[in-house]
Design a protein around this motif. Structure first.
Motif, PDB file in Angstrom:
ATOM      1  N   GLN A   1       0.789  -1.220   0.000  1.00 21.98           N
ATOM      2  CA  GLN A   1       0.000   0.000   0.000  1.00 21.98           C
ATOM      3  C   GLN A   1       0.828   1.281   0.000  1.00 21.98           C
ATOM      4  O   GLN A   1       0.279   2.374   0.096  1.00 21.98           O
ATOM      5  N   SER A   2       2.125   1.167  -0.092  1.00 18.51           N
ATOM      6  CA  SER A   2       2.952   2.360  -0.136  1.00 18.51           C
ATOM      7  C   SER A   2       4.153   2.102  -1.028  1.00 18.51           C
ATOM      8  O   SER A   2       4.514   0.956  -1.297  1.00 18.51           O
ATOM      9  N   ALA A   3       4.759   3.170  -1.498  1.00 17.04           N
ATOM     10  CA  ALA A   3       5.979   3.104  -2.289  1.00 17.04           C
ATOM     11  C   ALA A   3       6.817   4.319  -1.941  1.00 17.04           C
ATOM     12  O   ALA A   3       6.324   5.310  -1.399  1.00 17.04           O
ATOM     13  N   VAL A   4       8.103   4.255  -2.249  1.00 19.20           N
ATOM     14  CA  VAL A   4       9.011   5.362  -1.964  1.00 19.20           C
ATOM     15  C   VAL A   4       9.072   6.266  -3.190  1.00 19.20           C
ATOM     16  O   VAL A   4       9.395   5.811  -4.293  1.00 19.20           O
ATOM     17  N   PHE A   5       8.764   7.541  -2.988  1.00 15.37           N
ATOM     18  CA  PHE A   5       8.837   8.512  -4.073  1.00 15.37           C
ATOM     19  C   PHE A   5      10.294   8.843  -4.344  1.00 15.37           C
ATOM     20  O   PHE A   5      11.029   9.248  -3.445  1.00 15.37           O
ATOM     21  N   VAL A   6      10.722   8.678  -5.613  1.00 16.11           N
ATOM     22  CA  VAL A   6      12.062   9.076  -6.031  1.00 16.11           C
ATOM     23  C   VAL A   6      11.986  10.336  -6.881  1.00 16.11           C
ATOM     24  O   VAL A   6      12.702  11.301  -6.658  1.00 16.11           O
ATOM     25  N   SER A   7      11.111  10.327  -7.872  1.00 13.61           N
ATOM     26  CA  SER A   7      10.901  11.492  -8.734  1.00 13.61           C
ATOM     27  C   SER A   7       9.469  11.460  -9.227  1.00 13.61           C
ATOM     28  O   SER A   7       8.719  10.510  -8.956  1.00 13.61           O
ATOM     29  N   ASP A   8       9.085  12.501  -9.973  1.00 10.99           N
ATOM     30  CA  ASP A   8       7.709  12.548 -10.451  1.00 10.99           C
ATOM     31  C   ASP A   8       7.406  11.465 -11.475  1.00 10.99           C
ATOM     32  O   ASP A   8       6.249  11.282 -11.854  1.00 10.99           O
ATOM     33  N   VAL A   9       8.418  10.729 -11.931  1.00 15.25           N
ATOM     34  CA  VAL A   9       8.191   9.644 -12.874  1.00 15.25           C
ATOM     35  C   VAL A   9       8.671   8.305 -12.320  1.00 15.25           C
ATOM     36  O   VAL A   9       8.697   7.313 -13.050  1.00 15.25           O
ATOM     37  N   GLN A  10       9.026   8.257 -11.058  1.00 13.10           N
ATOM     38  CA  GLN A  10       9.553   7.004 -10.516  1.00 13.10           C
ATOM     39  C   GLN A  10       9.216   6.848  -9.041  1.00 13.10           C
ATOM     40  O   GLN A  10       9.537   7.706  -8.225  1.00 13.10           O
ATOM     41  N   GLN A  11       8.538   5.737  -8.732  1.00  8.51           N
ATOM     42  CA  GLN A  11       8.362   5.289  -7.365  1.00  8.51           C
ATOM     43  C   GLN A  11       8.969   3.902  -7.258  1.00  8.51           C
ATOM     44  O   GLN A  11       9.032   3.164  -8.240  1.00  8.51           O
ATOM     45  N   THR A  12       9.441   3.537  -6.083  1.00  2.30           N
ATOM     46  CA  THR A  12      10.125   2.261  -5.942  1.00  2.30           C
ATOM     47  C   THR A  12       9.885   1.705  -4.541  1.00  2.30           C
ATOM     48  O   THR A  12       9.112   2.249  -3.773  1.00  2.30           O
ATOM     49  N   GLY A  13      10.573   0.578  -4.232  1.00  2.00           N
ATOM     50  CA  GLY A  13      10.397  -0.036  -2.931  1.00  2.00           C
ATOM     51  C   GLY A  13       8.996  -0.584  -2.746  1.00  2.00           C
ATOM     52  O   GLY A  13       8.337  -0.322  -1.749  1.00  2.00           O
ATOM     53  N   ASN A  14       8.546  -1.390  -3.718  1.00  2.00           N
ATOM     54  CA  ASN A  14       7.162  -1.868  -3.720  1.00  2.00           C
ATOM     55  C   ASN A  14       7.110  -3.310  -4.194  1.00  2.00           C
ATOM     56  O   ASN A  14       7.969  -3.747  -4.971  1.00  2.00           O
ATOM     57  N   VAL A  15       6.092  -4.037  -3.728  1.00  2.00           N
ATOM     58  CA  VAL A  15       5.893  -5.429  -4.123  1.00  2.00           C
ATOM     59  C   VAL A  15       4.434  -5.624  -4.507  1.00  2.00           C
ATOM     60  O   VAL A  15       3.536  -5.114  -3.830  1.00  2.00           O
ATOM     61  N   SER A  16       4.185  -6.338  -5.601  1.00  2.00           N
ATOM     62  CA  SER A  16       2.817  -6.694  -5.973  1.00  2.00           C
ATOM     63  C   SER A  16       2.790  -8.118  -6.521  1.00  2.00           C
ATOM     64  O   SER A  16       3.767  -8.583  -7.116  1.00  2.00           O
ATOM     65  N   MET A  17       1.680  -8.815  -6.285  1.00  2.00           N
ATOM     66  CA  MET A  17       1.478 -10.178  -6.751  1.00  2.00           C
ATOM     67  C   MET A  17       0.092 -10.285  -7.370  1.00  2.00           C
ATOM     68  O   MET A  17      -0.876  -9.763  -6.805  1.00  2.00           O
ATOM     69  N   THR A  18      -0.010 -10.938  -8.503  1.00  2.00           N
ATOM     70  CA  THR A  18      -1.315 -11.187  -9.123  1.00  2.00           C
ATOM     71  C   THR A  18      -1.401 -12.644  -9.552  1.00  2.00           C
ATOM     72  O   THR A  18      -0.397 -13.239  -9.972  1.00  2.00           O
ATOM     73  N   HIS A  19      -2.601 -13.197  -9.448  1.00  2.00           N
ATOM     74  CA  HIS A  19      -2.857 -14.578  -9.874  1.00  2.00           C
ATOM     75  C   HIS A  19      -4.148 -14.613 -10.687  1.00  2.00           C
ATOM     76  O   HIS A  19      -5.134 -13.965 -10.320  1.00  2.00           O
ATOM     77  N   ARG A  20      -4.144 -15.394 -11.766  1.00  2.00           N
ATOM     78  CA  ARG A  20      -5.344 -15.601 -12.578  1.00  2.00           C
ATOM     79  C   ARG A  20      -5.525 -17.087 -12.840  1.00  2.00           C
ATOM     80  O   ARG A  20      -4.608 -17.753 -13.336  1.00  2.00           O
ATOM     81  N   TYR A  21      -6.710 -17.566 -12.500  1.00  2.00           N
ATOM     82  CA  TYR A  21      -7.056 -18.968 -12.751  1.00  2.00           C
ATOM     83  C   TYR A  21      -8.044 -18.996 -13.910  1.00  2.00           C
ATOM     84  O   TYR A  21      -9.176 -18.527 -13.796  1.00  2.00           O
ATOM     85  N   ILE A  22      -7.592 -19.532 -15.039  1.00  2.00           N
ATOM     86  CA  ILE A  22      -8.375 -19.558 -16.276  1.00  2.00           C
ATOM     87  C   ILE A  22      -8.765 -21.002 -16.559  1.00  2.00           C
ATOM     88  O   ILE A  22      -7.913 -21.902 -16.496  1.00  2.00           O
TER      89      ILE A  22
END
Length: 486
Positions: A354-375
């Motif tokens: 739910q959060s990320a580290v702001f580096v610049s107006d075009v870059q945020q970092t320090g984030n993790v996301s996971m997605t799963h799709r069951y088809i």
């Protein structure tokens, strides 16, 4: 249709199992684990797939520094601040002399780029603001400079002394001193739920203003503490102070929720206290802030990964499959189901920090996301389903546009086998150009055990060391499985 032809249509059928390798085959040579770009280039073969940018997850709306003009065709829908009470008016009159607007300027032509707020600390010539207000000057000092303007219209140069990227703070020096109104206490400020607070700044580049609200606890979904301010903080107020009725600084304006009414956030003043102490101890400001920013980002990713992996990933069922997720104070998960006609159905699950580290107006970092799709489909023949699953996987369309902040992606593809599930795995790594030792990892996986079902997953980890990127991808990949009941 021959077995080889069908395998070319998709790696999802059982014909691919002959290629399955152990999880150890997934690891690149040890030489890749250095911080240099050349080491990654040597260790990881680079086939055609390109890593996608890490999804940008914004709980709030940093940066709250505002451009001087709206983009053509853009309408500003933010409400004006309400009329202040007499107590707020009195406080503003006492504080106004120490309020600042801080402007980023292009050195070539000295035109405004962004504007934010700041305030003088005590009777010194030091001012506090947000890192994101001065990020352009910190990252590209050859291109950007800064100036301040106070409530009387006086202007002068701004010298950047220190930054704290992780807490979004900066200390600058100007050519005048404060009156002593804004008191940054040595001790931690104790606040009560509902206690009145007053935020000051220059909203929307319209003029200095004061916003009344209340303290309502600490945001638990942020990696670092944020105070919840129940009051409006509009763009341009970033870096301004939020004070008690006596003028004690409780926090620094930083952001607001787009999807809420008067839900805003403050950086606790204790982090500003720490940064001011560092300024007092340093002999001179850094000649180049980029190595310092990179060092802070490296420190963040170490704690982020340790916290992410301090316990085994949780396994959740999607049909016959077991998928890894992490639900915590910092990571939240959502699910949805999509039925595309009668031919096939898709269930999806997403877990995002739910959060990320702001580096610049075009870059945020320090984030993790996971997605799963069951088809899955009960009516499509194997060849048609293989084509469908390959189209959804879209490994050849990852990150088709270049990103000057990152090196080209270096990707590997393996067929691996967990204890109970064969998988196709594509991993892409990109190095940060400005911050040595930091990388973005993207891992795509697809099950290869069924002709009319496919589990497809994606992991994105941004701003991590090579070793920690491998730690996360190995833990994630090794957690997949299939339930005992078939």
């Amino acid at each position: 249709m021959t077995r080889a032809c069908l395998a070319r249509l998709s790696a999802f059928l059982l014909t691919c199992l002959a290629l399955a390798a152990s999880l150890d085959a997934f690891a690149p040579p040890a030489a890749a684990q250095t911080g240099s770009r050349a080491a990654v280039r040597t260790a990881l073969p680079a086939p055609a797939p390109v890593a996608a940018p890490v999804p940008q997850i914004a709980v709030d709306t940093p940066p709250a520094a505002t451009p001087t003009e709206l983009i053509p065709g853009e309408a500003d829908t933010q409400d004006a601040l309400p009329q202040p009470s007499s107590a707020a008016q009195d406080l503003y009159e006492s504080a106004r002399g120490d309020l600042l607007q801080i402007r980023m300027l292009l050195k070539n032509g000295r035109t405004q780029s962004t504007v934010g707020s700041g305030f003088l600390v005590g009777t010194s010539n030091l001012a506090l603001t947000n890192y994101h207000v001065v990020s352009q000057m910190a990252l590209d000092p050859a291109i950007y400079t800064a100036e301040y303007i106070d409530t009387d219209g006086n202007t002068g140069p701004v010298e950047l002394l220190a930054v704290d990227v992780l807490h979004d703070l900066a200390v600058v020096r100007i050519n005048r001193n404060g009156s002593g109104f804004f008191k940054v206490p040595e001790q931690k400020v104790k606040l009560r739920q509902g206690q009145p607070l007053y935020s000051l700044g220059n909203p929307l580049d319209l003029g200095f203003a004061i916003s009344e609200g209340a303290y309502n606890g600490v945001l638990t979904r942020s990696f670092y503490d944020r105070l919840i301010f129940s009051g409006p903080i509009n763009s341009g107020m970033s870096g301004g102070p939020s004070v008690t009725a006596s003028g004690t600084v409780a926090g620094i304006n930083v952001s607001r929720r787009r999807d809420g009414e008067s839900v805003s956030f403050l950086v606790p003043v204790m982090y500003a206290q720490e940064l001011l102490r560092k300024v007092a101890e340093q002999a001179a400001p850094p000649a180049d802030f980029n190595p310092l920013i990179g060092k802070q980002l490296l420190a963040h990713q170490g704690g982020m990964v340790d916290r992410l992996l301090e316990e085994p990933l949780t396994l959740k069922g999607m049909g016959p499959y077991l998928v890894p997720v992490r639900e915590s104070g910092q990571v939240r998960c959502w699910g949805r189901s999509n039925t595309r006609g009668a031919a096939y159905a898709v269930d999806a699950m997403s877990c995002v920090m739910q959060s990320a580290v702001f580096v610049s107006d075009v870059q945020q970092t320090g984030n993790v996301s996971m997605t799963h799709r069951y088809i899955r489909s009960g009516t499509m023949d194997p060849m048609r389903f293989a084509t469908l699953a390959s189209d959804i996987f879209q490994v050849d369309n990852l990150g088709s546009t270049g990103d000057p902040r990152l090196t080209k992606p270096f990707c590997t593809e393996r067929f691996v086998h967990t204890r109970t599930l064969p998988l196709r795995a594509v991993t892409c790594v990109r190095a940060y150009r400005k911050f040595e030792g930091l990388y973005n990892f993207t891992l795509l996986t697809a099950s290869t055990d069924a002709s009319q079902a496919s589990l497809q997953s994606r992991l994105d980890v941004s701003g991590v060391s090579y070793d920690n990127g491998m730690r996360v991808t190995r833990a994630y990949l090794g957690a997949f499985g299939r339930s005992v009941r078939r």
